[in-house]
Write an enzyme that holds these catalytic residues in place. Structure first.
Site, PDB file in Angstrom:
ATOM      1  N   ASP A  24       2.304  15.293  -8.994  1.00 49.82           N
ATOM      2  CA  ASP A  24       4.227  15.075  -8.442  1.00 49.82           C
ATOM      3  C   ASP A  24       4.379  13.825  -8.518  1.00 49.82           C
ATOM      4  O   ASP A  24       3.641  12.297  -8.972  1.00 49.82           O
ATOM      5  CB  ASP A  24       3.859  15.650  -6.992  1.00 49.82           C
ATOM      6  CG  ASP A  24       3.168  14.590  -6.311  1.00 49.82           C
ATOM      7  OD1 ASP A  24       1.884  14.050  -7.253  1.00 49.82           O
ATOM      8  OD2 ASP A  24       3.416  14.365  -5.153  1.00 49.82           O
ATOM      9  N   GLU A  25       5.141  13.646  -8.186  1.00 55.11           N
ATOM     10  CA  GLU A  25       6.345  12.120  -8.800  1.00 55.11           C
ATOM     11  C   GLU A  25       5.844  10.452  -9.823  1.00 55.11           C
ATOM     12  O   GLU A  25       5.215   9.897  -9.235  1.00 55.11           O
ATOM     13  CB  GLU A  25       6.086  11.397  -7.459  1.00 55.11           C
ATOM     14  CG  GLU A  25       6.659  12.338  -6.227  1.00 55.11           C
ATOM     15  CD  GLU A  25       6.849  12.021  -4.516  1.00 55.11           C
ATOM     16  OE1 GLU A  25       7.704  12.433  -4.042  1.00 55.11           O
ATOM     17  OE2 GLU A  25       5.730  11.391  -4.267  1.00 55.11           O
ATOM     18  N   VAL A  26       5.193  11.718 -11.052  1.00 48.75           N
ATOM     19  CA  VAL A  26       5.079  10.011 -11.723  1.00 48.75           C
ATOM     20  C   VAL A  26       6.355   9.260 -12.168  1.00 48.75           C
ATOM     21  O   VAL A  26       6.920  10.403 -13.307  1.00 48.75           O
ATOM     22  CB  VAL A  26       4.815  11.342 -13.261  1.00 48.75           C
ATOM     23  CG1 VAL A  26       3.811  10.917 -13.794  1.00 48.75           C
ATOM     24  CG2 VAL A  26       4.025  12.825 -12.496  1.00 48.75           C
TER      25      VAL A  26
END
Length: 446
Positions: free
Chosen positions: A151-153
């Site tokens: 997530d949230e790269v």
């Protein structure tokens, strides 16, 4: 408004151990409690509390001692004896702050100033995450499911190697993301064919069905769609889940929150906010097409927003929220009686400071203090109230410290006090000291 109860499927509780890791004894007490509350499994995010070995030993926490191999095995045995599955969560792309903060690994970042995102073009980075996965899987004998994060790269595509890769017009940041995740997921399946793979969904939300179908992820991973807000958009969430299903990703999960999602620095939560989040998820589950099934829901309890942020609410104050959220899922509603009971269980007391604030701002402002222009009678009233609050706070702080040391390492206790108590204690101490200084200027023999 009552909704149908949560459909058949697992109810997981997320243990975020990257902040305030419970002492082993307390962790076992929590597992016992989770069992009584009807929890089916644990989603365990170890980060630096895992006892990595060999070249990965530098990933171990230094502020407190990581869990030992024996402690992790014992935790799993206890959970299994209570009928709970243990699912380890290992970040493999974004939120690798606990890895990439170490100087020897700086070169594996997508950007020098983005400490959380792995450069997807280096073999060293790929080998690193695969070795992390190998060590975690091997310390979880019989594990059936693995969560690979993703997530949230942040800032993906901004690194120099990524920019060079993206020069070709047919290449996109979405493909860059999918290439790395698919490579990791395929390697997991090759090494452990029996393991199911879960990943966070947010990086795929803007992707088309065709992009997802062509990615190679179909049949490899089970997306877990997360939304922790009390006003979750039901129609949008249903649409996303049905898009994933239509793309061939038929094994789907939801993720809600019982703590750690209000703000980055919250120390006391509002149960109703989290109950409302679960009420919205119930609406989502009841609105899905007949063919779309959810394998379960992970009730997350974030302890930090990321490895480098401050502590969120601690587990003890959030347990009534967890109980309320689970009851909401089971019964399709959270009655006023149950809400009142959960609120009482929080056991949180607040100090009323509004009257003191009015006097300080009216008769002991910074301007007045600097010029010693204070009203002696009212100033002494302020001193009396501030001294009372200060004494009470110091007493409560010591009592809380003793209680917390039975649940958490010393480093967690110290961090919590410095973040949430010191910002209140120091101003009170300063007010009492400055009052006495001012009074000496305007009242004889003070």
């Amino acid at each position: 408004m009552q909704c149908p109860p949560w459909p058949k499927g697992k109810k997981l509780v997320h243990l975020d151990l990257k902040g305030a890791p419970p002492r082993t004894e307390y962790l076992h007490q929590l597992i016992e409690l989770f069992s009584r509350l009807g929890v089916d499994g644990l989603l365990v995010e170890y980060e630096d509390m895992f006892p990595y070995q060999g070249e990965l030993k530098l990933l171990q926490a230094t502020a407190q001692t990581p869990y030992s191999r024996e402690e992790i095995l014992n935790m799993q045995e206890l959970a299994k004896s209570k009928g709970m599955e243990v699912i380890p969560l290992v970040q493999t792309f974004g939120h690798l702050e606990f890895v990439l903060k170490h100087r020897p690994l700086w070169g594996l970042r997508e950007l020098p100033h983005c400490v959380g995102t792995l450069n997807p073009h280096t073999e060293d980075g790929y080998r690193l995450v695969m070795e992390m996965l190998r060590q975690v899987v091997e310390l979880h004998p019989g594990v059936n499911t693995l969560h690979i994060g993703a997530d949230e790269v942040y800032m993906l595509g901004e690194g120099e190697q990524s920019k060079q890769w993206l020069v070709s017009p047919e290449r996109t940041v979405q493909q860059l993301f999918l290439n790395h995740v698919t490579k990791v997921a395929q390697a997991v399946k090759e090494a452990w064919p029996h393991i199911n793979i879960i990943m966070w969904d947010d990086m795929m939300r803007d992707m088309s069905q065709d992009t997802l179908k062509a990615s190679g992820l179909v049949g490899l991973v089970q997306p877990m769609l997360w939304d922790y807000t009390p006003d979750l958009d039901v129609d949008r969430t249903v649409s996303l889940l049905e898009k994933y299903h239509s793309a061939g990703m038929s094994e789907l999960w939801a993720a809600s929150s019982f703590k750690g999602s209000t703000s980055v620095y919250t120390c006391v939560l509002l149960t109703q906010r989290h109950v409302d989040n679960h009420l919205q998820w119930l609406k989502v589950a009841s609105s899905l097409s007949a063919g779309v099934k959810l394998r379960g829901i992970a009730i997350t309890g974030w302890q930090r927003y990321d490895h480098l942020s401050v502590l969120c609410e601690l587990i003890p104050v959030a347990l009534p929220s967890l109980a309320a959220c689970l009851e909401t899922l089971v019964h399709g509603q959270f009655s006023s009686e149950a809400q009142s009971k959960a609120t009482e269980k929080l056991g949180v007391s607040t100090v009323e400071v509004s009257a003191l604030e009015r006097y300080v701002r009216g008769w002991f402002s910074l301007y007045q203090r600097q010029r010693k222009l204070v009203h002696p009678l009212i100033t002494m009233q302020i001193h009396s109230q501030a001294s009372t609050f200060l004494s009470l706070l110091q007493q409560k702080t010591e009592a809380v410290r003793v209680e917390m040391l039975g649940l958490y390492p010393e480093s967690t206790v110290q961090e919590w006090i410095e973040e949430h108590v010191s910002p209140v204690l120091f101003p009170l101490q300063q007010i009492t000291d400055e009052i006495m200084t001012c009074m000496k200027e305007i009242v004889p023999q003070i």
